[in-house]
Every structure is written in structure tokens, then in C-alpha cells.
Design a protein around this motif. Structure first.
Motif, PDB file in Angstrom:
ATOM      1  N   CYS A 127       0.862  -1.189   0.000  1.00  0.00           N
ATOM      2  CA  CYS A 127       0.000   0.000   0.000  1.00  0.00           C
ATOM      3  C   CYS A 127       0.891   1.229   0.000  1.00  0.00           C
ATOM      4  N   GLY A 129      -0.095   4.278   0.216  1.00  0.00           N
ATOM      5  CA  GLY A 129      -0.584   5.193   1.254  1.00  0.00           C
ATOM      6  C   GLY A 129       0.089   4.938   2.595  1.00  0.00           C
ATOM      7  N   CYS A 130       0.235   3.675   2.942  1.00  0.00           N
ATOM      8  CA  CYS A 130       0.866   3.287   4.207  1.00  0.00           C
ATOM      9  C   CYS A 130       2.381   3.184   4.063  1.00  0.00           C
ATOM     10  N   PHE A 134       1.618  -5.622   3.052  1.00  0.00           N
ATOM     11  CA  PHE A 134       0.558  -6.257   3.828  1.00  0.00           C
ATOM     12  C   PHE A 134       0.511  -7.754   3.536  1.00  0.00           C
ATOM     13  N   CYS A 145      -6.665  -2.126   1.630  1.00  0.00           N
ATOM     14  CA  CYS A 145      -5.967  -1.614   2.815  1.00  0.00           C
ATOM     15  C   CYS A 145      -7.014  -1.146   3.819  1.00  0.00           C
ATOM     16  N   ASP A 147      -6.785   0.954   6.159  1.00  0.00           N
ATOM     17  CA  ASP A 147      -6.702   2.397   6.401  1.00  0.00           C
ATOM     18  C   ASP A 147      -7.134   3.223   5.200  1.00  0.00           C
ATOM     19  N   HIS A 148      -6.768   2.763   4.025  1.00  0.00           N
ATOM     20  CA  HIS A 148      -6.980   3.598   2.844  1.00  0.00           C
ATOM     21  C   HIS A 148      -8.135   3.158   1.960  1.00  0.00           C
TER      22      HIS A 148
HETATM   23 ZN   LIG Z   1      -2.843   1.910   3.339  1.00  0.00          ZN
END
Ligand SMILES: [Zn+2]
Length: 513
Positions: A127, A129-130, A134, A145, A147-148
Motif C-alpha cells: 500500500c 498510502g501506508c 501487507f 488496505c 486504512d486507505h
Molecule cells: Zn494503506
């Protein structure tokens, strides 16, 4: 007193700062200011994490140069210092600061010498973004994801791996023995559970091509760039001059290699990086560990998560309602109101919901209605009954001796609450002074004592006014870490000039009208 080094995490700069990060900045600032008021040697570090692929993508989206985007957004973070009254001593920018690259290279070489790197073909779900890989089990049911909400990329390449697995037992021992304290306890347990589930080696580089040439090259392998988290975590020591031409850098020796405290404030989302990866990197490099990792939860805004995409909407500019700009908030409501809400309302454990109504209500009740009103009442009485001269107490009554006792305990209560990383309790300890002072006024009824005075001054009125002025001063002193500017104003109001207190003026404007 031994040294105290306190840090915030360094945020990505692919977008402007949001209120959630302001919470961490203000929390760290309170710890730094509090230690300074107690006479300790303090260093407070903040900064920005700039070597991320996210910045490259955000710049591409906006059609601007990466360095330009990073410079612009990093400035927005550094410039929070004035509106939020932040007292950091140093601010490190990982793409610009020459100390950083030197230090990261040094750290890398130390870990390499320890035999903790190896090359491996890697296939994984990443990811952006992170900036993290994962496992499929960590993604949502439809493979996104958590979170995203975006689908991670399949990445396949040869990277450098770090032997995290080698440090599993050592980390466990350090945390269970309390040599590395992680607080609150629920977060410590979370880390121990993660360690017990088995630590896997992790990729600490990426191909230069995938990084688009942005980032710090791996020493001795120009085709790879250091993983942005590995690089970013290093800021806590690179900013102290580690690995510089003066390898025995004085700041490093004072703040990291000495016997003082080394405290990291972090949000719950980056706990694994700070409580597992970072200590393992330091163990590998043969360097001391942080002594405490203090973990805060998140803010929501009007019931909505401050989403990373909202706060960091690559080039979206407008962002969303849930990404509150802390500088804009301060320009409307003032530094004191924003800091006070963050400190007085956010619990030690659990998320807190921000709304403007709550900020206004809290400021009007506590600042204008509490601190401001108390100081105004007391100063006004000193003027009315004693012509502005603070009397000397020659007797004590139950009410005044109880108030003095509460004042004497206030500093200790603030110390204990902050040591437990409980800002709400610490701010509450200052607030108790206001309640007790108001109670003392109700019990001594100075206006009745004044009315009954015939010629000679009533020593009970002197005692009451003296204790109340002392209590207001104590409010100012104890408020310094929380509301530095308001604290100064309160102390000024309670300090005689040419023998008399200044005339009372409002300390705080009401926000709610
Ligand atoms: Zn993420």
C-alpha cells in the motif's frame, strides 16, 4: 536532573497538516515545557518525513517538482510552531537536512556490519498510502488496505531485508522488564502480542526505479533506495549528529547515549514501527533504545475519522470537512482555546471527537468562565478592599489553609498525571485550583468581611485575599506547560507593580458570543 529528549513522529508531507497531528505536537510540547518548568535539561524534536513515494505521486498529480511540493508542505508543518505555541528545539527535514542522510548511511552500515541485511526476491502486496507491505490476512475481506480502502499493488523485486526475527526474544525481554516502556498498558500488550505472533524479517529497500529515484540510496548499492520508514525512524538520532564527521557528536552523547530519558510520542497507527522495528534497528546497530514510547489514539471530526486520504488528499487541495486545518482553527479561536481543547478533552485512552461547538463550549466554560473569571474577581476585590495592595496574611482560617494546601499539592498532581501520560488529568489538576479558589471565596465571603470592617482591617479578609492571590499565581505557574501565553498573562495580573496589582482586564474573550 537527567536529560529529557522528547520527539514527535515526523509526518509525511504529501499534504498540509491536520488537527490529528496537532494533538501530537501539543502533547509533546506540554511534556517539554513541563520538564523545563521543573528545571530539567530538555530537547524537543519535530520534523517532516520527506523521502516517501507518496510525495512523488502527489507531485505528479499536481504536476509540480517533488522537491517543490515537499518544501511547500514541510513549511506548513514547521510554521505550526507559532499558532500552536510549540517550543521545539530542533526540526529535521529528511530530504533536505544534511545531518539526516549521513546518519541514515551510518545506521545502515552498522546494521550491515552486524550481519542483519540480506538480499531476497520479494513478492508482496504494497500500500503506497501506508508505505508498507501487507499480508493478505491484514487486508479487508475484499482485499483492500484497512486504512486507505485502496487495493494494494503487487510488487515483485529483489530487496534488502532486515533480520527482525533475530531480535524477537530480546525485544520481548526489554518490554516485559520495563526497560522499554510502552504506554498505555493496552498498547504494550498489543506489542507483546505482535512479538509473540512471530516477527518476520522485513524489506528495507526498494528498487530505485520504483522509488522514481527519490530517497536515500542504499550505501554500496546505488540500484536500491532505503525504505522510507527505515530512513524516517532514523531521524531521532540523525538529528543529534550521529555518524557525522564528529562521530562523537555532542548532542548525540547528551541526548541519546546518556542516562536520560528518550521519549517518543506516536499515534496508535505507527506503533509497530516505533515499538518493534525501531528498537530492533537500534539493537542491531548497537545503540541505546528509547526509554518510553507514549501512544495516543486518534481524533475524529464531527464523528468522522480524519481519514488519511482526506488529510493527505494528494493534490486535492480542498481536502474534506474532516481534515481540520489547525492554523485556520487558531486564527479563528486563538491558541489558548485550541490547546486547551486538545489537552482537556482528549482522553488518555480512546478516540475523541472534535467539533467547533465543543471547542467553544470548553473554552468559554474553562478559560473565560473559569480562569479568567477567577482572576478578575480576585484582582477586583484586592482593588476594592485594599486599594490594589496584596495584603499579608497574619492569621489563617480553615478555608484559607485548605486552599493553600491544595495549591501546595498542585505541582505534584500535575507531575504525576503527566508522568502517566494523562493530559486530561494534568489539566484537571490545574482546574482543581480554580474550583478550590472559588470555594474559598464562597466560604470566606470577603464582601461581608469588608462591609463589617470599621476602621481597622479585618485580618481574616487579609488572609482570604492573600490566599486567593497566591492561588491565582499558582494557577498561572501550573498552567505554563499547557497554555504558556495565558499563564504569563495570569501571572502578570497577580504581580504587583509599584506595590499594587494592575487593574483587572479580561484575560480571555468569550468565543460563543
Ligand atoms: Zn494503506
Amino acid at each position: 536532573m537527567s536529560s529529557y529528549y522528547v520527539t514527535t513522529t515526523i509526518p509525511y508531507v504529501n499534504a498540509r497538516p491536520h488537527l490529528g497531528f496537532a494533538l501530537e505536537l501539543v502533547q509533546a510540547d506540554v511534556l517539554a515545557r513541563h520538564r523545563r518548568t521543573r528545571g530539567g535539561a530538555v530537547r524537543f524534536l519535530s520534523g517532516t518525513d520527506e523521502n516517501s513515494l507518496k510525495n512523488v505521486l502527489a507531485a505528479e498529480n499536481e504536476g509540480v517538482d517533488v522537491q517543490d511540493l515537499v518544501d511547500r508542505n514541510a513549511a506548513a508543518f514547521a510554521e505550526l510552531a507559532a499558532p500552536l505555541a510549540l517550543s521545539f528545539d530542533d526540526f529535521i527535514r529528511t530530504s533536505r537536512d544534511p545531518r539526516h542522510r549521513i546518519g541514515v548511511e551510518y545506521l545502515w552500515r552498522r546494521c550491515a556490519e552486524a550481519g542483519d541485511f540480506y538480499r531476497k526476491e520479494y513478492v508482496g502486496l504494497y500500500c503506497v498510502g501506508c508505505e508498507a507491505f501487507f499480508a493478505e490476512s491484514e487486508l479487508t475481506e475484499d482485499g483492500r488496505c484497512p486504512d486507505h480502502g485502496t487495493e494494494p499493488q503487487q510488487v515483485s523485486e529483489e530487496n534488502w531485508f532486515f533480520r527482525l526475527s533475530r531480535y524477537q526474544e530480546q525485544l520481548r525481554e526489554l518490554i516485559t522488564s520495563g526497560r522499554l516502556r510502552i504506554e498505555p498498558e493496552s498498547r504494550r500488550n498489543e506489542v507483546l502480542a505482535l512479538i509473540d505472533s512471530g516477527l518476520r524479517d522485513f524489506s528495507v529497500s526498494r528498487s530505485r526505479a520504483r522509488a522514481r529515484g527519490w530517497g536515500i540510496p542504499v550505501p554500496g548499492d546505488e540500484e536500491q533506495v532505503v525504505y522510507v520508514w527505515w530512513d524516517a525512524l532514523g531521524n531521532y538520532v540523525t538529528s543529534l549528529g550521529l555518524g557525522g564527521s564528529d562521530t562523537d557528536a555532542e548532542p548525540y552523547r547528551t541526548w541519546w547515549a546518556g542516562d536520560g530519558e528518550r521519549v517518543h510520542l506516536v499515534g496508535k497507527g505507527v506503533l509497530r514501527f516505533h515499538a518493534v522495528y525501531w528498537p530492533a534497528m537500534l539493537l542491531s546497530a548497537g545503540l541505546p533504545l528509547p526509554t518510553r514510547v507514549l501512544v495516543h489514539d486518534y481524533l475524529t471530526v464531527s464523528g468522522r475519522k480524519i481519514s488519511k486520504s482526506a488529510a493527505a488528499g494528494a493534490g486535492s487541495g480542498a481536502g474534506s470537512a474532516s481534515a481540520v486545518d489547525p492554523a485556520a482553527l487558531v486564527s479563528r479561536f486563538g491558541t489558548d482555546a485550541v490547546r486547551w481543547w486538545l489537552l482537556r478533552e482528549v482522553p488518555r485512552v480512546g478516540d475523541a471527537d472534535f467539533t467547533e461547538e465543543r471547542l467553544i463550549a470548553r473554552a468559554d466554560a474553562d478559560l473565560a468562565g473559569g480562569f479568567g473569571n477567577l482572576v478578575h474577581r480576585v484582582v477586583t476585590m484586592v482593588h476594592r478592599y485594599r486599594d490594589g495592595v496584596v495584603p499579608t496574611a497574619t492569621v489563617s482560617t480553615t478555608a484559607t489553609s485548605e486552599l493553600r494546601a491544595v495549591c501546595a499539592r498542585a505541582a505534584g498532581r500535575v507531575d504525576a498525571a503527566l508522568d502517566a501520560f494523562d493530559y486530561r488529568a494534568a489539566a484537571g489538576a490545574v482546574w482543581t485550583l480554580v474550583e478550590e479558589a472559588n470555594r474559598c471565596i464562597d466560604r470566606t465571603r470577603p464582601w461581608e468581611l469588608a462591609k463589617a470592617e470599621r476602621g481597622a482591617a479585618d485580618p481574616r479578609l487579609d488572609a482570604a485575599l492573600a490566599a486567593l492571590v497566591a492561588a491565582c499565581r499558582e494557577v498561572g505557574e501550573q498552567l505554563r506547560p499547557f497554555l504558556p501565553d495565558a499563564a504569563d498573562r495570569i501571572v502578570v495580573r497577580c504581580t504587583p507593580v509599584d506595590g499594587r496589582l494592575p487593574e483587572s482586564e479580561p484575560l480571555f474573550a468569550r468565543l460563543g458570543g
